[in-house]
Design a protein around this motif. Sequence first.
Motif, PDB file in Angstrom:
ATOM      1  N   UNK A  88       0.492  -1.240  -0.057  1.00 17.70           N
ATOM      2  CA  UNK A  88       0.093  -0.097   0.182  1.00 17.70           C
ATOM      3  C   UNK A  88       0.815   1.369   0.182  1.00 17.70           C
ATOM      4  N   UNK A  89       1.970   1.075  -0.334  1.00 19.96           N
ATOM      5  CA  UNK A  89       2.505   1.811  -0.216  1.00 19.96           C
ATOM      6  C   UNK A  89       2.553   3.211  -1.106  1.00 19.96           C
ATOM      7  N   UNK A  90       1.858   2.729  -2.398  1.00 26.04           N
ATOM      8  CA  UNK A  90       1.921   3.543  -3.534  1.00 26.04           C
ATOM      9  C   UNK A  90       0.483   3.994  -3.167  1.00 26.04           C
ATOM     10  N   UNK A  91      -0.685   3.844  -1.992  1.00 26.39           N
ATOM     11  CA  UNK A  91      -1.671   4.977  -2.218  1.00 26.39           C
ATOM     12  C   UNK A  91      -1.658   5.669  -0.756  1.00 26.39           C
ATOM     13  N   UNK A 146      -7.504   5.629  -7.970  1.00 29.16           N
ATOM     14  CA  UNK A 146      -6.871   4.495  -8.612  1.00 29.16           C
ATOM     15  C   UNK A 146      -6.424   3.439  -7.314  1.00 29.16           C
ATOM     16  N   UNK A 147      -7.171   2.213  -6.966  1.00 28.12           N
ATOM     17  CA  UNK A 147      -7.506   1.383  -5.623  1.00 28.12           C
ATOM     18  C   UNK A 147      -5.912   0.431  -6.592  1.00 28.12           C
ATOM     19  N   UNK A 148      -4.721   0.877  -7.070  1.00 24.52           N
ATOM     20  CA  UNK A 148      -3.573   0.185  -7.412  1.00 24.52           C
ATOM     21  C   UNK A 148      -3.266  -1.292  -6.475  1.00 24.52           C
ATOM     22  N   UNK A 149      -3.029  -1.731  -5.732  1.00 19.08           N
ATOM     23  CA  UNK A 149      -3.374  -2.847  -4.577  1.00 19.08           C
ATOM     24  C   UNK A 149      -4.285  -3.968  -5.226  1.00 19.08           C
TER      25      UNK A 149
END
Length: 395
Positions: free
Chosen positions: A310-313, A319-322
């Motif tokens: 979740x570091x990208x969030x 956008x829900x990347x994970x």
Amino acid sequence: MLYRKLGKTGLEVSILGFGAMRLPIVGGIRQSIEAFDPAKVVDEKEAVRMIRYAVEKGINYFDTAFIYHMGHSEVILGKGLKDFRDKVAIATKLPLMVIQDSSDFQKTFDKQLERLGTDYIDIYLAHGLNRHHWNRLREMGMLEFMERVKSEGRARHIGFSFHDDAQMFKEIVDSHDWELCQIQYNYFDEDYQAGRTGLEYAASKGLGVVIMEPIRGGKLADPVPAKVRALWNTAAVKRSAAEWALRWVWNYPEVSLLLSGMSNMEQLMENIRIAEEGRPGSLTREELALIDKVKVVYREAVQVGCTGCGYCMPCEQGVNIPEIFSMYNDQYIFGDKDLSSVFYGTFLTPEQQASSCTECGACEEKCPQQIPIRDELKKAHESLYHPELLPQPPH
């Protein structure tokens, strides 16, 4: 509980550390980005109960960070450990991703002491070092700050957690008199980032080595693909998938301890039981060969090496990347592409889907796995987006 020495610190630590990144959530609902989502509320009463139970069973190493659960992790850990402060080691991290100037070092550290309800931190780690953070924060005086709070007795031991390649890892190890490091290591990621090379190198320099993601964010334990389950069933000694993963890490004598992000009491109790057998070299040659076979099966299926950290969030576009990468990998790992497509179209709003990505690249700068997220999101959307599979409203 078994114990090992934590490198130069001289501390004797439980081989099972309590990772406070994935604390129990109200209602028991878990999603991949909950630790960074303010809408997901930690079940504080249950979390404190688990923390106290862990101490009673011999766990004496507790790991958190400034950003976990939007800051609530440090607060809850402090509450859970307030009656056991002299019996445990608390590790938290300097959040390099939010440091903007040198004055932020002290402000952040003081805030962490306040959250934890303590006047000192046992283990203080630079969080998520990579090339970018290392060069930027070193110029800002990070090492001098960490040494100062150590000399003052307010951070008793210092180290770093790491997300980059083995060459960079060695450079950072050799650049300072660190006491310990924290790296990602599991049987799937044996040659990833610092990997086995980094593990052995750090240990040879006298550093304690703390392992994160030993079950790869739970992905090596639940659910278990049919092909993998069939392989585990051939073992002479039957173990759960989680047990195989944890025992593999503990099999290395260079490992000081591993962190498990336990989200309920059942997981905590199971891991404590497993830890009773976590001695170096305790797996047989046949068992290690079996794990290698399992690794091959997983590698054949995974499309994106996302651990769901979740570091990208949060993504500015929503956008829900994970979750997208989880659905994308599940298509291939578990062999039900239609079901993943239905989940993608049903449980993610249009804004949360990969088509909303504007390719700003902010997520890639924060990704500890160094995944080319923008390119992978395009592939994931192409694979997952099948509106014809979704239930149609009545006419």
